[in-house]
Design an enzyme around this catalytic site. Structure first.
Site, PDB file in Angstrom:
ATOM      1  N   ASP A  71       0.836  -1.203   0.000  1.00  0.00           N
ATOM      2  CA  ASP A  71       0.000   0.000   0.000  1.00  0.00           C
ATOM      3  C   ASP A  71       0.870   1.253   0.000  1.00  0.00           C
ATOM      4  O   ASP A  71       2.049   1.217   0.377  1.00  0.00           O
ATOM      5  CB  ASP A  71      -0.973   0.004   1.197  1.00  0.00           C
ATOM      6  N   GLU A 136      -0.091  -0.960   5.863  1.00  0.00           N
ATOM      7  CA  GLU A 136       0.971  -0.498   6.758  1.00  0.00           C
ATOM      8  C   GLU A 136       0.810   0.978   7.008  1.00  0.00           C
ATOM      9  O   GLU A 136       1.052   1.475   8.094  1.00  0.00           O
ATOM     10  CB  GLU A 136       2.343  -0.792   6.152  1.00  0.00           C
TER      11      GLU A 136
HETATM   12 ZN   LIG Z   1       6.652   2.198   4.386  1.00  0.00          ZN
END
Ligand SMILES: [Zn+2]
Length: 379
Positions: A71, A136
């Site tokens: 991501d 994340e």
């Molecule tokens: Zn990162």
């Protein structure tokens, strides 16, 4: 160095996936297809709307695990980008695109390193896992944290963990991380009694009590740090009080503070020291805590030295081993793996408009990763 290289081609493809957190693009599938050609098997573990992929080669030890995320943070104001953030564009030695540095570049380097290792006929005497989450940059609840909480891995399964986050400062490999500080935030409200400034005997001014509390909070010595950590630091981030008019003693004051802490103390001890100081003042208060990460530290030198030597051979740099910076998924991996090193591209442009990497840096990082593979898996 030649621009016509495999890492560049791979990164160009990865950046095309518009994989803003939580990544719902086909980016992970693309990576899994690439790895399957190298003999990796991929499983997906999905929690909520977050896809986590685990690609594995081999079953023997030692097991080297590469941890990362597909991501990216949103591009922000598109009109401020020089180019389309999802089309990797070369400009004056730089490659511009969202995720180029954080951290599709690191992923592309590791994938290419494996391919070139295998193409050169070198063995993998052990196993490799590549764990990539789609979450994340967001809440990071259903990503690596959840995989660890759900015991997808157990202590002893993973020998060495390479977190591919952008750890480098100015040159690739100048800084690696062997740990991160813990982080706790406190929200404190001190209650007094509101009243007229002309009749202080009928009021209780919480700002006055706060000044005493503050000076004592700032005197707390949490620890002295250690070889890898600076002393734990206490920082006040917000203070709010007052009704906005000149003749009213306010009824309350709100404070927010954050503590970045070393492995020489712990959350319980920190909270205790802080509430002890407040309690001494006999004031009514409410406090809430947000604990966003335990500290972790790799003290074992074996994998750290493999990384340092691998960097030295490619760049001639003497690496600084540091625990600075924000938190990363390394903090969760630390629960199952004793040797964790963060080593990746430079973090100069991460999360910014026109995020970029130097073209040459990709080749350098890929070669460092190749060295690591050779050192870990040479029989
Ligand atoms: Zn990162």
């Amino acid at each position: 160095m030649s621009l016509n290289n495999a890492v560049l081609d791979l990164l160009t493809d990865l950046v095309k996936f518009e994989s803003v957190t939580p990544d719902k693009s086909e980016c992970q599938k693309y990576i899994a297809d690439y790895l399957s050609n190298l003999g990796f098997k991929t499983e997906y573990i999905r929690y909520g709307d977050v896809s986590n992929m685990i690609s594995t080669f081999g079953a023997e030890g030692p097991c080297l695990v590469f941890v990362g995320h597909t991501d990216v943070v949103p591009p922000g104001d598109l009109s401020q980008w020089k180019y389309n953030p999802y089309r990797l564009t070369q400009h004056e030695g730089m490659l511009i695109g969202r995720g180029a540095a954080d951290m599709k570049g690191g992923i592309a380097c590791f994938m290419t390193a494996i391919k070139e290792h295998c193409d050169a006929g070198k063995d993998i005497n052990g196993s490799i896992k590549i764990i990539l989450t789609a979450d994340e940059e967001g809440d990071a609840i259903n990503g690596i944290r959840k995989l660890i909480d759900e015991k997808v891995f157990n202590k002893g399964d993973l020998d060495y963990c390479l977190v591919g986050e952008p750890s480098s400062s100015d040159e690739i490999g100048d800084v690696i991380r062997n740990g991160r500080r813990g982080s706790i935030t406190g929200h404190l409200t001190l209650h007094g009694i509101q009243g007229h400034v002309a009749y202080p005997e009928k009021a209780e001014n919480p700002i006055h009590t706060c000044s005493n509390i503050l000076s004592n909070l700032l005197k707390i010595k949490f620890d002295s740090g250690n070889e890898f950590f600076p002393p734990t630091s206490f920082q006040i981030s917000n203070i709010n009080a007052g009704t906005g008019v000149d003749n009213v003693i306010p009824g309350k004051i709100d404070l927010a503070f954050n503590i970045r802490y070393s492995t020489e103390t712990n959350a319980h001890e920190i909270k205790q020291k802080i509430t002890d100081v407040i309690d001494k003042n006999g004031i009514k208060y409410d406090i809430t805590w947000k604990h966003s990460g335990e500290p972790f530290l790799t003290t074992e030198r074996k994998f750290m030295n493999v990384c340092k030597e691998s960097i030295k051979e490619v760049t001639e740099l003497d690496t600084v081993v540091s625990t600075n910076g924000g938190t990363s998924d390394g903090r969760f991996m630390a629960k199952v793996c004793d040797q964790i090193i963060e080593l990746g591209l430079t973090n100069r442009s991460i999360h910014k408009i026109n995020e970029s990497v130097r073209e040459d840096d990709l080749e350098v990082l890929k070669n460092i990763y190749k060295n690591i593979l050779s050192k870990v898996f040479s029989s």
